[in-house]
Design a protein around this motif. Sequence first.
Motif, mmCIF file in Angstrom:
data_model
loop_
_atom_site.group_PDB
_atom_site.id
_atom_site.type_symbol
_atom_site.label_atom_id
_atom_site.label_comp_id
_atom_site.label_asym_id
_atom_site.label_seq_id
_atom_site.Cartn_x
_atom_site.Cartn_y
_atom_site.Cartn_z
ATOM 1 N N LEU A 270 0.820 -1.205 0.000
ATOM 2 C CA LEU A 270 0.000 0.000 0.000
ATOM 3 C C LEU A 270 0.861 1.264 0.000
ATOM 4 N N PRO A 271 0.297 2.394 -0.397
ATOM 5 C CA PRO A 271 1.055 3.655 -0.342
ATOM 6 C C PRO A 271 1.418 4.013 1.096
ATOM 7 N N ASP A 272 2.440 4.818 1.233
ATOM 8 C CA ASP A 272 2.801 5.373 2.535
ATOM 9 C C ASP A 272 1.908 6.588 2.783
ATOM 10 N N PHE A 273 0.998 6.466 3.747
ATOM 11 C CA PHE A 273 0.046 7.540 4.005
ATOM 12 C C PHE A 273 0.510 8.491 5.115
ATOM 13 N N SER A 274 1.751 8.370 5.542
ATOM 14 C CA SER A 274 2.231 9.240 6.615
ATOM 15 C C SER A 274 2.464 10.657 6.104
ATOM 16 N N ASP A 275 2.258 11.620 6.976
ATOM 17 C CA ASP A 275 2.520 13.039 6.685
ATOM 18 C C ASP A 275 1.740 13.548 5.474
ATOM 19 N N MET A 276 0.523 13.103 5.290
ATOM 20 C CA MET A 276 -0.308 13.648 4.226
ATOM 21 C C MET A 276 -0.698 15.085 4.569
ATOM 22 N N VAL A 277 -0.880 15.878 3.524
ATOM 23 C CA VAL A 277 -1.229 17.286 3.731
ATOM 24 C C VAL A 277 -2.590 17.565 3.106
ATOM 25 N N ASP A 278 -3.268 18.580 3.636
ATOM 26 C CA ASP A 278 -4.554 18.982 3.080
ATOM 27 C C ASP A 278 -4.355 19.993 1.953
ATOM 28 N N ALA A 279 -5.442 20.557 1.450
ATOM 29 C CA ALA A 279 -5.366 21.481 0.315
ATOM 30 C C ALA A 279 -4.565 22.737 0.643
ATOM 31 N N LYS A 280 -4.460 23.075 1.934
ATOM 32 C CA LYS A 280 -3.719 24.266 2.342
ATOM 33 C C LYS A 280 -2.263 23.959 2.692
ATOM 34 N N GLY A 281 -1.869 22.698 2.530
ATOM 35 C CA GLY A 281 -0.489 22.327 2.821
ATOM 36 C C GLY A 281 -0.243 21.961 4.270
ATOM 37 N N LYS A 282 -1.284 21.878 5.081
ATOM 38 C CA LYS A 282 -1.136 21.534 6.493
ATOM 39 C C LYS A 282 -1.052 20.025 6.648
ATOM 40 N N VAL A 283 -0.068 19.573 7.438
ATOM 41 C CA VAL A 283 0.094 18.135 7.669
ATOM 42 C C VAL A 283 -1.069 17.623 8.512
ATOM 43 N N LEU A 284 -1.687 16.547 8.040
ATOM 44 C CA LEU A 284 -2.848 15.990 8.727
ATOM 45 C C LEU A 284 -2.413 15.087 9.877
ATOM 46 N N GLU A 285 -3.224 15.078 10.917
ATOM 47 C CA GLU A 285 -2.961 14.196 12.040
ATOM 48 C C GLU A 285 -3.145 12.749 11.589
ATOM 49 N N PRO A 286 -2.224 11.864 11.949
ATOM 50 C CA PRO A 286 -2.364 10.456 11.529
ATOM 51 C C PRO A 286 -3.574 9.795 12.184
ATOM 52 N N LEU A 287 -4.242 8.944 11.433
ATOM 53 C CA LEU A 287 -5.385 8.197 11.960
ATOM 54 C C LEU A 287 -4.970 6.746 12.192
ATOM 55 N N PRO A 288 -5.341 6.175 13.336
ATOM 56 C CA PRO A 288 -4.958 4.790 13.612
ATOM 57 C C PRO A 288 -5.851 3.803 12.855
ATOM 58 N N MET A 289 -5.397 2.572 12.760
ATOM 59 C CA MET A 289 -6.222 1.515 12.191
ATOM 60 C C MET A 289 -7.279 1.099 13.207
ATOM 61 N N ASP A 290 -8.432 0.709 12.716
ATOM 62 C CA ASP A 290 -9.515 0.257 13.582
ATOM 63 C C ASP A 290 -9.133 -1.086 14.198
ATOM 64 N N PRO A 291 -9.122 -1.190 15.539
ATOM 65 C CA PRO A 291 -8.762 -2.472 16.176
ATOM 66 C C PRO A 291 -9.659 -3.629 15.740
ATOM 67 N N ASP A 292 -10.910 -3.339 15.381
ATOM 68 C CA ASP A 292 -11.815 -4.405 14.942
ATOM 69 C C ASP A 292 -11.397 -5.011 13.613
ATOM 70 N N ASP A 293 -10.582 -4.276 12.840
ATOM 71 C CA ASP A 293 -10.131 -4.771 11.538
ATOM 72 C C ASP A 293 -8.828 -5.556 11.629
ATOM 73 N N ILE A 294 -8.223 -5.581 12.812
ATOM 74 C CA ILE A 294 -6.934 -6.246 12.989
ATOM 75 C C ILE A 294 -7.161 -7.618 13.606
ATOM 76 N N LEU A 295 -6.635 -8.648 12.943
ATOM 77 C CA LEU A 295 -6.801 -10.026 13.389
ATOM 78 C C LEU A 295 -5.451 -10.622 13.770
ATOM 79 N N PRO A 296 -5.458 -11.664 14.600
ATOM 80 C CA PRO A 296 -4.200 -12.353 14.920
ATOM 81 C C PRO A 296 -3.564 -12.936 13.668
#
Length: 348
Positions: free
Chosen positions: A291-317
């Motif tokens: 997958l792409p590296d989604f870290s340090d994405m910026v919005d239309a104004k060039g501001k770095v967006l806060e990282p969003l975590p993965m949903d724990p319900d989507d993570i399996l052993p």
Amino acid sequence: MLSRLTTTATRRIPRHVGAICSQWASIESATDTSPSTTSSNWRSSPAPSRTSAAFSTTTAPGNDQQDEQGVEEQISLLEKSDKNIFQRLYDRHSISKQTNRILIAESFLQAAITQASDPRWYGPGRIKKDFRSYQAILTMHVWMLHKRLLVDTGDPHSAHLIQEELFDIFWTDSNNRMRAYGVNEMMLAKNLKTVQQYTFMHCFHYDHCYTGELLEDPKERFEELKHLVQTHILLLKSPDDDKADASVDVLDDTNDQAERIAWYIEAQYQNIVHDWPDDWYRKARVAWVDLPDFSDMVDAKGKVLEPLPMDPDDILPEDWARNIANDGTYYYWNTKTRKAQWEKPEAN
């Protein structure tokens, strides 16, 4: 220009800097939770007490232009084959041949589901967790496999039959997910037609990007891919669309999120259509580009967006996957032991 990629290992795409359809129609009774499906195995597993699905070959209803293009692709595949009529009849009706191509098609779809269900799409990637967005991510990967089948020169007739099975199973999976959202059985056929129409439109948009002048113009193709991503995956509206919801973001040429996904499509197309080893392809063993590296994405104004975590319900052993049964119920199975259960396994 992207360098050629091999499929011997999954790798992370480096970060690069660098209107075909309207918004999806709403699926009745849909909620805001996406029932994603994950698997680390390229073969699908039966659900506990799961009944077999009835597959039906379906085309996009109500769109003659789409039907004609589909027929043209079908004819081109068949014309490549040097098999006579009796060999083709044997390929289509032989029980062993049917079983083999169904297994291959199921393996292809399972591989696409595995990649489309990666929780990074819906956490760090900021893609909505709803039916439409997940269907779009899954369609992207199914289209890649479809294009690889189209360029099969070894056995074009068998590739054509596998392609039929792949889309049959894809529609069955779409039906099952609609059941999971609570769509009434009486409304499934109507809603499936809507899903098929926009799924084919999505595929034709990809075809547009990789044919004609755009195929020879990487810069223009990349801009068109960004527009495709914003339209079909991010579900953004056109600035000229007066009927669109005012709360929905509009298409933006500087959209960082769309750029990263567009680069992923470019790399994945090279990987699956051109660089996928033929012996792996014949065995339905798919190795996707990461997958792409989604870290340090910026919005239309060039501001770095806060990282969003993965949903724990989507993570399996490790070694556990989530699949959907024909009644829309989700179950879990272990890709090594083949054990299947309805309850979500506890993380170690």
